[in-house]
Design a protein around this motif. Sequence first.
Motif, mmCIF file in Angstrom:
data_model
loop_
_atom_site.group_PDB
_atom_site.id
_atom_site.type_symbol
_atom_site.label_atom_id
_atom_site.label_comp_id
_atom_site.label_asym_id
_atom_site.label_seq_id
_atom_site.Cartn_x
_atom_site.Cartn_y
_atom_site.Cartn_z
ATOM 1 N N LEU A 14 5.566 -10.003 -2.975
ATOM 2 C CA LEU A 14 4.062 -9.797 -1.922
ATOM 3 C C LEU A 14 3.848 -9.278 -0.762
ATOM 4 C CD1 LEU A 14 2.695 -12.523 -1.750
ATOM 5 C CD2 LEU A 14 3.991 -13.482 -0.773
ATOM 6 N N LEU A 15 5.361 -8.652 -0.336
ATOM 7 C CA LEU A 15 4.868 -7.411 0.373
ATOM 8 C C LEU A 15 4.667 -6.354 0.210
ATOM 9 C CD1 LEU A 15 5.009 -6.429 3.436
ATOM 10 C CD2 LEU A 15 7.804 -5.890 3.007
ATOM 11 N N PRO A 16 4.236 -5.217 -0.496
ATOM 12 C CA PRO A 16 3.659 -4.535 -0.684
ATOM 13 C C PRO A 16 2.088 -4.988 -1.178
ATOM 14 C CG PRO A 16 5.335 -4.230 -2.864
ATOM 15 C CD PRO A 16 6.107 -6.068 -1.668
ATOM 16 N N ARG A 17 2.312 -6.141 -2.033
ATOM 17 C CA ARG A 17 0.412 -6.833 -2.181
ATOM 18 C C ARG A 17 -0.148 -6.472 -1.041
ATOM 19 N NH1 ARG A 17 -2.909 -7.056 -3.788
ATOM 20 N NH2 ARG A 17 -4.602 -8.070 -4.246
ATOM 21 N N ALA A 18 0.417 -7.223 -0.463
ATOM 22 C CA ALA A 18 -0.362 -7.968 1.251
ATOM 23 C C ALA A 18 -0.175 -6.257 1.694
ATOM 24 C CB ALA A 18 0.772 -8.209 2.424
ATOM 25 N N TYR A 19 0.416 -4.870 1.598
ATOM 26 C CA TYR A 19 0.371 -3.875 2.362
ATOM 27 C C TYR A 19 -1.311 -3.212 1.641
ATOM 28 C CZ TYR A 19 1.066 0.417 4.795
ATOM 29 O OH TYR A 19 0.879 1.746 4.991
ATOM 30 N N VAL A 20 -1.118 -3.424 0.362
ATOM 31 C CA VAL A 20 -2.342 -2.986 -0.662
ATOM 32 C C VAL A 20 -3.673 -3.627 -0.322
ATOM 33 C CG1 VAL A 20 -2.954 -2.746 -2.702
ATOM 34 C CG2 VAL A 20 -1.197 -1.950 -2.222
ATOM 35 N N GLU A 21 -3.591 -5.036 0.045
ATOM 36 C CA GLU A 21 -4.267 -5.339 0.517
ATOM 37 C C GLU A 21 -5.144 -5.259 2.428
ATOM 38 O OE1 GLU A 21 -7.619 -7.836 -0.957
ATOM 39 O OE2 GLU A 21 -6.293 -7.770 -1.741
ATOM 40 N N LEU A 22 -4.318 -4.870 2.722
ATOM 41 C CA LEU A 22 -4.830 -4.606 4.109
ATOM 42 C C LEU A 22 -5.794 -3.431 3.845
ATOM 43 C CD1 LEU A 22 -1.453 -4.924 6.703
ATOM 44 C CD2 LEU A 22 -3.896 -5.994 6.578
ATOM 45 N N LEU A 23 -4.762 -2.724 3.460
ATOM 46 C CA LEU A 23 -5.817 -1.275 3.400
ATOM 47 C C LEU A 23 -7.458 -1.209 2.695
ATOM 48 C CD1 LEU A 23 -5.017 1.670 3.266
ATOM 49 C CD2 LEU A 23 -3.641 1.428 1.242
ATOM 50 N N ARG A 24 -6.471 -2.410 0.984
ATOM 51 C CA ARG A 24 -7.973 -2.461 0.727
ATOM 52 C C ARG A 24 -9.259 -3.158 1.672
ATOM 53 N NH1 ARG A 24 -6.305 -5.609 -4.577
ATOM 54 N NH2 ARG A 24 -6.209 -3.866 -6.018
ATOM 55 N N VAL A 25 -8.378 -3.826 2.520
ATOM 56 C CA VAL A 25 -9.764 -4.346 3.807
ATOM 57 C C VAL A 25 -10.292 -2.944 4.614
ATOM 58 C CG1 VAL A 25 -10.174 -5.658 5.617
ATOM 59 C CG2 VAL A 25 -9.068 -6.796 3.510
ATOM 60 N N ASP A 26 -9.207 -2.217 4.912
ATOM 61 C CA ASP A 26 -8.980 -1.022 6.168
ATOM 62 C C ASP A 26 -10.320 -0.190 5.228
ATOM 63 O OD1 ASP A 26 -9.143 0.181 8.201
ATOM 64 O OD2 ASP A 26 -6.998 0.630 7.176
ATOM 65 N N ILE A 27 -10.650 0.447 4.309
ATOM 66 C CA ILE A 27 -10.886 1.045 3.618
ATOM 67 C C ILE A 27 -12.393 0.288 3.635
ATOM 68 C CG2 ILE A 27 -11.161 2.672 1.841
ATOM 69 C CD1 ILE A 27 -8.411 2.548 1.227
ATOM 70 N N GLN A 28 -12.612 -0.259 3.202
ATOM 71 C CA GLN A 28 -14.045 -0.719 3.341
ATOM 72 C C GLN A 28 -14.382 -1.102 4.428
ATOM 73 O OE1 GLN A 28 -14.180 -5.062 1.427
ATOM 74 N NE2 GLN A 28 -15.968 -4.368 0.593
ATOM 75 N N LEU A 29 -13.932 -1.470 5.562
ATOM 76 C CA LEU A 29 -14.551 -1.500 6.885
ATOM 77 C C LEU A 29 -15.079 -0.613 7.306
ATOM 78 C CD1 LEU A 29 -15.304 -4.051 8.911
ATOM 79 C CD2 LEU A 29 -12.410 -3.719 10.001
ATOM 80 N N ALA A 30 -13.329 1.027 7.022
ATOM 81 C CA ALA A 30 -14.360 1.526 7.317
ATOM 82 C C ALA A 30 -15.491 2.796 7.070
ATOM 83 C CB ALA A 30 -13.409 2.614 8.099
ATOM 84 N N SER A 31 -15.993 2.406 5.205
ATOM 85 C CA SER A 31 -16.463 2.765 5.052
ATOM 86 C C SER A 31 -17.944 2.024 4.367
ATOM 87 C CB SER A 31 -15.879 3.585 3.372
ATOM 88 O OG SER A 31 -16.160 2.112 2.542
ATOM 89 N N ARG A 32 -18.140 0.968 4.646
ATOM 90 C CA ARG A 32 -19.008 -0.105 4.501
ATOM 91 C C ARG A 32 -19.624 -1.046 5.118
ATOM 92 N NH1 ARG A 32 -18.491 -2.108 -1.189
ATOM 93 N NH2 ARG A 32 -19.926 -2.962 -0.548
ATOM 94 N N GLY A 33 -18.700 -0.945 6.784
ATOM 95 C CA GLY A 33 -18.546 -1.537 7.369
ATOM 96 C C GLY A 33 -18.186 -3.875 8.216
ATOM 97 N N PHE A 34 -19.118 -4.354 8.674
ATOM 98 C CA PHE A 34 -18.385 -5.728 8.351
ATOM 99 C C PHE A 34 -19.197 -6.557 7.425
ATOM 100 C CE2 PHE A 34 -19.769 -9.566 9.901
ATOM 101 C CZ PHE A 34 -18.381 -10.301 10.398
ATOM 102 N N ALA A 35 -20.208 -6.617 7.589
ATOM 103 C CA ALA A 35 -20.975 -6.384 5.973
ATOM 104 C C ALA A 35 -20.044 -6.637 4.912
ATOM 105 C CB ALA A 35 -23.012 -6.185 6.663
ATOM 106 N N ALA A 36 -19.854 -5.487 4.775
ATOM 107 C CA ALA A 36 -19.171 -5.481 3.400
ATOM 108 C C ALA A 36 -17.856 -5.891 3.488
ATOM 109 C CB ALA A 36 -18.988 -4.254 2.821
#
Length: 134
Positions: A14-36
């Motif tokens: 669960l911990l690595p999975r949570a870290y990866v999910e944070l990373l995915r959201v972070d990348i999406q937020l940085a590249s495509r913004g809040f709406a994405a």
Amino acid sequence: MFLTHRVKELKYPLLPRAYVELLRVDIQLASRGFAAVHARVKNRERNGNPKTSRTAEDVCRAVDVACVLYFKEVLCLQRSAATTCLLREYGIPAEMVIGVQQWPFRAHAWVEVEGRIANDKPYIAEIYGVMDRC
């Protein structure tokens, strides 16, 4: 001491999975913004047949620890989006809630499971007016 105790309580994958999910959201937020990010959470369906017996508390704890270990500061939107997606992946009916306070202006995001706040203080909804649920 506190962090060590929290990490020991976690189920291993669960911990690595949570870290990866944070990373995915972070990348999406940085590249495509809040709406994405908003669309990602809104369109993320709940897994109808959860493969494990994870509880909302297990998932929230894993995301909390992943936030501490993350390479940069994790803000409430990223934390709540990742938590909501992960909860739904494990078959838990979660909603990300976005609220605002008018004076002084502030915005905040948190997660609710069956109407109860799962990843924040239980009184947070009294401070912020709900703008959106997804």
